[in-house]
Design a protein around this motif. Structure first.
Motif, PDB file in Angstrom:
ATOM      1  N   PHE A  75      22.706  47.136  46.937  1.00  0.00           N
ATOM      2  CA  PHE A  75      23.141  46.113  45.878  1.00  0.00           C
ATOM      3  C   PHE A  75      24.031  46.899  44.714  1.00  0.00           C
ATOM      4  CE2 PHE A  75      19.645  42.924  46.991  1.00  0.00           C
ATOM      5  CZ  PHE A  75      20.713  42.037  47.509  1.00  0.00           C
ATOM      6  N   LEU A  76      23.756  48.247  44.510  1.00  0.00           N
ATOM      7  CA  LEU A  76      24.397  48.986  43.510  1.00  0.00           C
ATOM      8  C   LEU A  76      25.818  49.243  44.105  1.00  0.00           C
ATOM      9  CD1 LEU A  76      24.644  50.290  40.805  1.00  0.00           C
ATOM     10  CD2 LEU A  76      23.496  52.363  41.810  1.00  0.00           C
ATOM     11  N   ALA A  77      25.757  49.623  45.441  1.00  0.00           N
ATOM     12  CA  ALA A  77      27.116  49.877  45.980  1.00  0.00           C
ATOM     13  C   ALA A  77      27.896  48.391  46.054  1.00  0.00           C
ATOM     14  CB  ALA A  77      26.725  50.293  47.339  1.00  0.00           C
ATOM     15  N   LEU A  78      27.425  47.357  46.149  1.00  0.00           N
ATOM     16  CA  LEU A  78      27.981  46.159  46.252  1.00  0.00           C
ATOM     17  C   LEU A  78      28.453  45.725  44.804  1.00  0.00           C
ATOM     18  CD1 LEU A  78      26.158  43.645  48.507  1.00  0.00           C
ATOM     19  CD2 LEU A  78      28.736  44.254  48.651  1.00  0.00           C
ATOM     20  N   TYR A  79      27.817  46.116  43.667  1.00  0.00           N
ATOM     21  CA  TYR A  79      28.037  45.664  42.356  1.00  0.00           C
ATOM     22  C   TYR A  79      29.270  46.560  41.997  1.00  0.00           C
ATOM     23  CZ  TYR A  79      27.726  45.657  37.368  1.00  0.00           C
ATOM     24  OH  TYR A  79      28.060  45.822  35.878  1.00  0.00           O
ATOM     25  N   ASN A  80      29.530  47.790  42.429  1.00  0.00           N
ATOM     26  CA  ASN A  80      30.761  48.498  42.254  1.00  0.00           C
ATOM     27  C   ASN A  80      31.944  48.210  42.959  1.00  0.00           C
ATOM     28  OD1 ASN A  80      29.176  50.259  40.273  1.00  0.00           O
ATOM     29  ND2 ASN A  80      28.378  51.455  41.874  1.00  0.00           N
ATOM     30  N   THR A  81      31.850  47.302  43.868  1.00  0.00           N
ATOM     31  CA  THR A  81      33.082  46.966  44.704  1.00  0.00           C
ATOM     32  C   THR A  81      33.148  45.509  44.839  1.00  0.00           C
ATOM     33  OG1 THR A  81      31.625  47.219  46.757  1.00  0.00           O
ATOM     34  CG2 THR A  81      32.659  49.177  46.341  1.00  0.00           C
ATOM     35  N   SER A  82      32.371  44.728  44.512  1.00  0.00           N
ATOM     36  CA  SER A  82      32.641  43.153  44.512  1.00  0.00           C
ATOM     37  C   SER A  82      32.838  42.593  43.125  1.00  0.00           C
ATOM     38  CB  SER A  82      31.653  42.601  45.190  1.00  0.00           C
ATOM     39  OG  SER A  82      31.334  41.108  45.328  1.00  0.00           O
ATOM     40  N   GLU A  83      33.905  42.059  42.998  1.00  0.00           N
ATOM     41  CA  GLU A  83      34.245  41.495  41.684  1.00  0.00           C
ATOM     42  C   GLU A  83      33.205  40.033  41.389  1.00  0.00           C
ATOM     43  OE1 GLU A  83      37.824  39.028  39.311  1.00  0.00           O
ATOM     44  OE2 GLU A  83      38.371  40.321  41.035  1.00  0.00           O
ATOM     45  N   THR A  84      33.058  39.333  42.541  1.00  0.00           N
ATOM     46  CA  THR A  84      32.287  38.446  42.078  1.00  0.00           C
ATOM     47  C   THR A  84      30.796  38.399  41.906  1.00  0.00           C
ATOM     48  OG1 THR A  84      31.782  38.103  44.706  1.00  0.00           O
ATOM     49  CG2 THR A  84      33.692  36.742  43.740  1.00  0.00           C
ATOM     50  N   PHE A  85      30.199  39.578  42.673  1.00  0.00           N
ATOM     51  CA  PHE A  85      28.864  40.104  42.366  1.00  0.00           C
ATOM     52  C   PHE A  85      28.713  40.524  41.092  1.00  0.00           C
ATOM     53  CE2 PHE A  85      25.287  43.090  43.602  1.00  0.00           C
ATOM     54  CZ  PHE A  85      24.361  42.095  43.436  1.00  0.00           C
ATOM     55  N   LYS A  86      29.759  41.431  40.580  1.00  0.00           N
ATOM     56  CA  LYS A  86      29.599  42.148  39.299  1.00  0.00           C
ATOM     57  C   LYS A  86      29.810  40.918  38.153  1.00  0.00           C
ATOM     58  CE  LYS A  86      31.892  45.791  36.441  1.00  0.00           C
ATOM     59  NZ  LYS A  86      32.001  45.050  35.098  1.00  0.00           N
ATOM     60  N   ASN A  87      30.504  40.110  38.497  1.00  0.00           N
ATOM     61  CA  ASN A  87      30.562  38.979  37.569  1.00  0.00           C
ATOM     62  C   ASN A  87      29.515  38.264  37.007  1.00  0.00           C
ATOM     63  OD1 ASN A  87      31.993  37.077  35.642  1.00  0.00           O
ATOM     64  ND2 ASN A  87      31.851  35.401  37.418  1.00  0.00           N
ATOM     65  N   VAL A  88      28.686  37.596  38.322  1.00  0.00           N
ATOM     66  CA  VAL A  88      27.510  37.055  38.142  1.00  0.00           C
ATOM     67  C   VAL A  88      26.350  37.756  37.471  1.00  0.00           C
ATOM     68  CG1 VAL A  88      26.650  37.486  40.696  1.00  0.00           C
ATOM     69  CG2 VAL A  88      26.244  35.282  39.312  1.00  0.00           C
ATOM     70  N   THR A  89      26.594  39.097  37.961  1.00  0.00           N
ATOM     71  CA  THR A  89      25.429  39.968  37.597  1.00  0.00           C
ATOM     72  C   THR A  89      25.512  40.227  36.051  1.00  0.00           C
ATOM     73  OG1 THR A  89      25.210  41.151  39.613  1.00  0.00           O
ATOM     74  CG2 THR A  89      24.191  42.388  37.763  1.00  0.00           C
ATOM     75  N   ASP A  90      26.810  40.548  35.558  1.00  0.00           N
ATOM     76  CA  ASP A  90      26.946  40.640  34.216  1.00  0.00           C
ATOM     77  C   ASP A  90      26.589  39.455  33.384  1.00  0.00           C
ATOM     78  OD1 ASP A  90      27.783  43.221  34.771  1.00  0.00           O
ATOM     79  OD2 ASP A  90      29.851  42.966  34.732  1.00  0.00           O
ATOM     80  N   LYS A  91      26.867  38.306  33.810  1.00  0.00           N
ATOM     81  CA  LYS A  91      26.633  37.126  33.143  1.00  0.00           C
ATOM     82  C   LYS A  91      24.992  37.042  33.060  1.00  0.00           C
ATOM     83  CE  LYS A  91      30.767  35.007  33.038  1.00  0.00           C
ATOM     84  NZ  LYS A  91      31.513  34.819  32.029  1.00  0.00           N
ATOM     85  N   LEU A  92      24.214  37.397  34.044  1.00  0.00           N
ATOM     86  CA  LEU A  92      22.977  37.163  34.080  1.00  0.00           C
ATOM     87  C   LEU A  92      22.414  38.314  33.122  1.00  0.00           C
ATOM     88  CD1 LEU A  92      22.019  36.825  37.721  1.00  0.00           C
ATOM     89  CD2 LEU A  92      21.694  35.166  36.137  1.00  0.00           C
ATOM     90  N   VAL A  93      22.951  39.441  32.832  1.00  0.00           N
ATOM     91  CA  VAL A  93      22.547  40.401  31.917  1.00  0.00           C
ATOM     92  C   VAL A  93      22.592  39.931  30.617  1.00  0.00           C
ATOM     93  CG1 VAL A  93      22.932  42.743  30.862  1.00  0.00           C
ATOM     94  CG2 VAL A  93      22.913  42.528  33.563  1.00  0.00           C
ATOM     95  N   GLU A  94      23.885  39.476  30.307  1.00  0.00           N
ATOM     96  CA  GLU A  94      24.185  38.644  29.142  1.00  0.00           C
ATOM     97  C   GLU A  94      22.976  37.769  28.339  1.00  0.00           C
ATOM     98  OE1 GLU A  94      26.166  39.906  26.573  1.00  0.00           O
ATOM     99  OE2 GLU A  94      26.339  41.345  28.159  1.00  0.00           O
ATOM    100  N   LEU A  95      22.649  37.022  29.489  1.00  0.00           N
ATOM    101  CA  LEU A  95      21.645  35.936  29.079  1.00  0.00           C
ATOM    102  C   LEU A  95      20.233  36.499  28.796  1.00  0.00           C
ATOM    103  CD1 LEU A  95      22.291  32.828  31.600  1.00  0.00           C
ATOM    104  CD2 LEU A  95      22.667  32.872  29.303  1.00  0.00           C
TER     105      LEU A  95
END
Length: 283
Positions: A75-95
Motif C-alpha cells: 500500500f505504501l508503494a501505491l500511495y507513492n504512485t497513485s494520485e487517487t489513493f494519495k488523495n483519499v488517504t490524505d483526506k482521511l489523515v486530516e479527519l
C-alpha cells in the motif's frame, strides 16, 4: 460530507459506477439497482484493487503475524504512485487529526486499504483485525508485531477506519466487540463512503460516531451529473432508486417484460440472480 475531489476519484476509478439506463446491476440480495460501489477501486483501478485483495489473502494465509507488514509495504508503494489513493488517504489523515486516539484499526479485508497508511503517516500503532476476530498489533512502521492479547490495549482509544459503511453489520458483529474485548474503547470511526442505509443509527447505538468523505445520496449524484460523470437518464434512474428501491425494480421489470427470461438464458451469475429474485418474490 461530500468531498468534491473524492467524488471525482470515485467515478474516475469506477469505484462508483452507474449502469446504462436499460442495464441495471444485480445485487447479491437478488434485487436490481442502477449503481454499484467498490470503494477500494479508488486505490488506482479495478485491476490494482483486485491485485491487492490477493496480496492480502495470501499474506494472511501465510502468517497473520507478518501479514500486516507485507500488506502495508504494498500500500505504501501505491500511495507513492497513485494520485487517487494519495488523495483519499490524505483526506482521511486530516479527519483523523481532529480526533483523540491511541491506535488505528482496520478490519479484513477492504478496511486495510484505508486504515494502514493513516496509521503510518500519523505515527500511530495499527490493529489489524481478521475475519476470525483475532488481531495483530503493529507499531506505526509495521515492523514490530504482536498478537493483540499481548499488546496491553486496556484503556486505549481506538479509531477504526473503513472503506464503506452500509448497515454497520461488521462493526456490530466483529470490530466493536473485538476492540472492546481487549479492554480498549472505540468511540469514533471514519470511512470513505456512507451508503446511507442505517449504518449511522446502528453505530450510534454502539456509542460510535462516524464521519465519511462521501455519501451515496442525491447531492453526490447531483455533482456527478453536473460534472458529466453520468447522463440525465442515468441520473433520473438513480434518484428514483434512492427514493424507493423496490419501486425502481418493479417499474424496471414492468417496462422490460423479457428481462428476467433474458437473464436466465444468459446463464452464470445472471441466471443465479434472476432465479434468486424469483424465489424471493421480487418479480
Amino acid at each position: 460530507m461530500n468531498d468534491v475531489k473524492v467524488i471525482a476519484d470515485l467515478f474516475n476509478t469506477n469505484a462508483v459506477r452507474v449502469a446504462p439506463a436499460d442495464t441495471p446491476f444485480w445485487y447479491t440480495s437478488g434485487k436490481l439497482g442502477p449503481f454499484y460501489i467498490n470503494t477500494h477501486f479508488i486505490v488506482k483501478s479495478e485491476d490494482e484493487a483486485n491485485r491487492m485483495l490477493k496480496v492480502i489473502e495470501e499474506s494472511i494465509k501465510e502468517d497473520k503475524l507478518t501479514a500486516p507488514s507485507k500488506i502495508f509495504k504494498e500500500f505504501l508503494a501505491l500511495y507513492n504512485t497513485s494520485e487517487t489513493f494519495k488523495n483519499v488517504t490524505d483526506k482521511l489523515v486530516e479527519l483523523s487529526k481532529e480526533r483523540e486516539f491511541d491506535y488505528i484499526s482496520g478490519g479484513e479485508r477492504r478496511d486495510f486499504f484505508f486504515s494502514m497508511l493513516p496509521a503510518y503517516i500519523l505515527g500511530k500503532p495499527h490493529i489489524t483485525i481478521f475475519k476470525d476476530c483475532s488481531a495483530v498489533v503493529t507499531n506505526s512502521d509495521f515492523e514490530d508485531a504482536r498478537t493483540a492479547d499481548k499488546a496491553e490495549l486496556e484503556g486505549k482509544k481506538i479509531l477504526h477506519i473503513a472503506d464503506l459503511i452500509t448497515e454497520a453489520s461488521s462493526y456490530e458483529r466483529a470490530w466493536v466487540p473485538v476492540i472492546r474485548g481487549f479492554g480498549a474503547d472505540i468511540s469514533d470511526t471514519l470511512a470513505v463512503v456512507d451508503r446511507h442505509q442505517n449504518g449511522r443509527k446502528v453505530l450510534e447505538g454502539l456509542g460510535v460516531e462516524m464521519e465519511t468523505l462521501a455519501g451515496i445520496d442525491k447531492t453526490l449524484f447531483d455533482h456527478a451529473l453536473e460534472s458529466s460523470y453520468i447522463n440525465k437518464d442515468q441520473y433520473d434512474l438513480v434518484i428514483k432508486f434512492l427514493s424507493d428501491p423496490d419501486a425502481y425494480m418493479k417499474d424496471f421489470i414492468a417496462n422490460h417484460p423479457t428481462f428476467i427470461d433474458d437473464q436466465i438464458a444468459l446463464g452464470g451469475k445472471a441466471k443465479e440472480r434472476a432465479e434468486l429474485a424469483i424465489s424471493k418474490g421480487f418479480v
